[in-house]
Scaffold this active site. Sequence first.
Site, PDB file in Angstrom:
ATOM      1  N   GLN A  17      -5.040  -2.050   9.538  1.00  0.00           N
ATOM      2  CA  GLN A  17      -4.835  -4.018   8.852  1.00  0.00           C
ATOM      3  C   GLN A  17      -5.244  -4.573   9.288  1.00  0.00           C
ATOM      4  O   GLN A  17      -4.857  -4.930  10.838  1.00  0.00           O
ATOM      5  CB  GLN A  17      -3.733  -3.436   8.153  1.00  0.00           C
ATOM      6  CG  GLN A  17      -2.918  -4.884   7.558  1.00  0.00           C
ATOM      7  CD  GLN A  17      -3.763  -4.897   5.678  1.00  0.00           C
ATOM      8  OE1 GLN A  17      -3.464  -3.627   5.313  1.00  0.00           O
ATOM      9  NE2 GLN A  17      -4.287  -6.041   5.874  1.00  0.00           N
TER      10      GLN A  17
ATOM     11  N   LYS B  22       1.197  -1.330   0.027  1.00  0.00           N
ATOM     12  CA  LYS B  22      -0.190  -0.367  -0.132  1.00  0.00           C
ATOM     13  C   LYS B  22       1.263   1.719   0.113  1.00  0.00           C
ATOM     14  O   LYS B  22       0.604   2.397  -0.818  1.00  0.00           O
ATOM     15  CB  LYS B  22      -0.951  -0.210   1.059  1.00  0.00           C
ATOM     16  CG  LYS B  22      -2.396  -0.781   0.543  1.00  0.00           C
ATOM     17  CD  LYS B  22      -2.719  -1.194   2.616  1.00  0.00           C
ATOM     18  CE  LYS B  22      -4.065  -2.317   2.757  1.00  0.00           C
ATOM     19  NZ  LYS B  22      -4.514  -3.404   2.758  1.00  0.00           N
TER      20      LYS B  22
ATOM     21  N   ASP C 236     -11.108   1.721   3.976  1.00  0.00           N
ATOM     22  CA  ASP C 236     -12.006   0.687   3.589  1.00  0.00           C
ATOM     23  C   ASP C 236     -12.810  -0.152   3.091  1.00  0.00           C
ATOM     24  O   ASP C 236     -13.485  -1.191   3.407  1.00  0.00           O
ATOM     25  CB  ASP C 236     -10.728   0.125   4.974  1.00  0.00           C
ATOM     26  CG  ASP C 236     -10.153  -1.552   4.736  1.00  0.00           C
ATOM     27  OD1 ASP C 236     -10.365  -1.425   2.829  1.00  0.00           O
ATOM     28  OD2 ASP C 236      -9.650  -2.006   5.356  1.00  0.00           O
TER      29      ASP C 236
END
Length: 362
Positions: free
Chosen positions: A175, A131, A198
């Site tokens: 994450q 990322k 997300d």
Amino acid sequence: MNKKVVRYAILWFSVMAIIVLGFTAYVYMSVKDFLDETTSTVVLIVGVVVILALGIAIAGVTAFIIAMNKDKEGDEKQMANVIYGSEVAKELKDQMKQEIEVIQASHKRVPTLCVILVGNNPASVSYVTGKERACAEIGLGSKMIHLDENTSEEKLIELVEECNHDESIDGILVQLPLPNHINEKNVLLRIDPDKDVDGLHPINVGRLHLGEDGFVPCTPQGIMELLKRMHVQINGKRAVVIGRSNLVGNPVARLLMNENATVTICHSKTENIEAICKQADILVVAIGKAKYVTKDFVKEGAFVIDVGVNRNEEGKLVGDVDFDNVIEHVSAITPVPKGVGPMTITMLLKNTIKAYNNKESI
Ligand code: NAP
């Protein structure tokens, strides 16, 4: 030697042999009365040998050229229906890079993504690195925060709140998975929904289900983008999604329904799954079972999106779909790797720019 070449050579040889022998017989019959017996036999033998040799040579070369062209056509057909997410992702990243260059040229703050990693799960470390690299590639700002494995839930939530209030941060991604002592839901719930790139905050899940604008999880969003690029008609079509996770199956089913597909979701308890899948014009597979879907699941001419990422016995990455088994039967399919995967990170970048634009437009 290529079997096709041999087949074509035999076919062409037979055709040429019939023509050549017929022609030779005709010539021989026409001239034999003007020659003595020995000369006419020699002429006959030499004629047949020369003409046959010529015929074989012509047949061989012609067969070879035809077979090569057929092979090329076959390859082109096979390549044409494989949709590489890696290529679509590259195009989208180039567009976003230009968008950021325009922002930079106007001396404004660049959109910035903050990624929080807790612990050292190797897969998570590699995803976070990926990322960070993707942000750098297009000039997007990135802030990586790596916390110790033993970080408490309270400490992590405190950090999330800080990021919520940090004006220089547009998108926040925690994450997953988090270490066992941390309740993921508690953490995700504390991310500002307007920075939730997300798309996992319940407010964004609700927005998706109400058909309102919000942040959509990156993999389902990437899948929809790929379907668009494949020029797949979704409106009125029958779609089947295998898998009902909150990360992939559920949101992609909703997105398909929002585009007016008639959607069925299958899962591990679904009976007659093959028959259901076989009705699908669009089949999305997200289960995490290597090569589970074979041609018995696939309607002729269907569009197949393979989300699964699995390792086979040789350690090679493979999808949930048995690619070689279905390729001849589908209109288009995404491969693994280089299919859905590259689209996921790209959608994260897209969502961060969207969060930035939403903020800047207020
Ligand atoms: P998940 O949370 O484990 O969900 C798997 C789903 O598949 C569940 O709904 C499960 O049904 C269903 N399932 C499992 N075995 C099945 C079977 N034999 N028949 C029918 N349904 C079955 O997984 P996920 O997070 O959705 O991910 C799925 C796959 O996509 C994994 O391989 C993952 O690595 C991959 N993935 C790839 C990307 C990417 O960017 N390429 C992103 C996310 C995920 P139940 O609900 O009944 O248990």
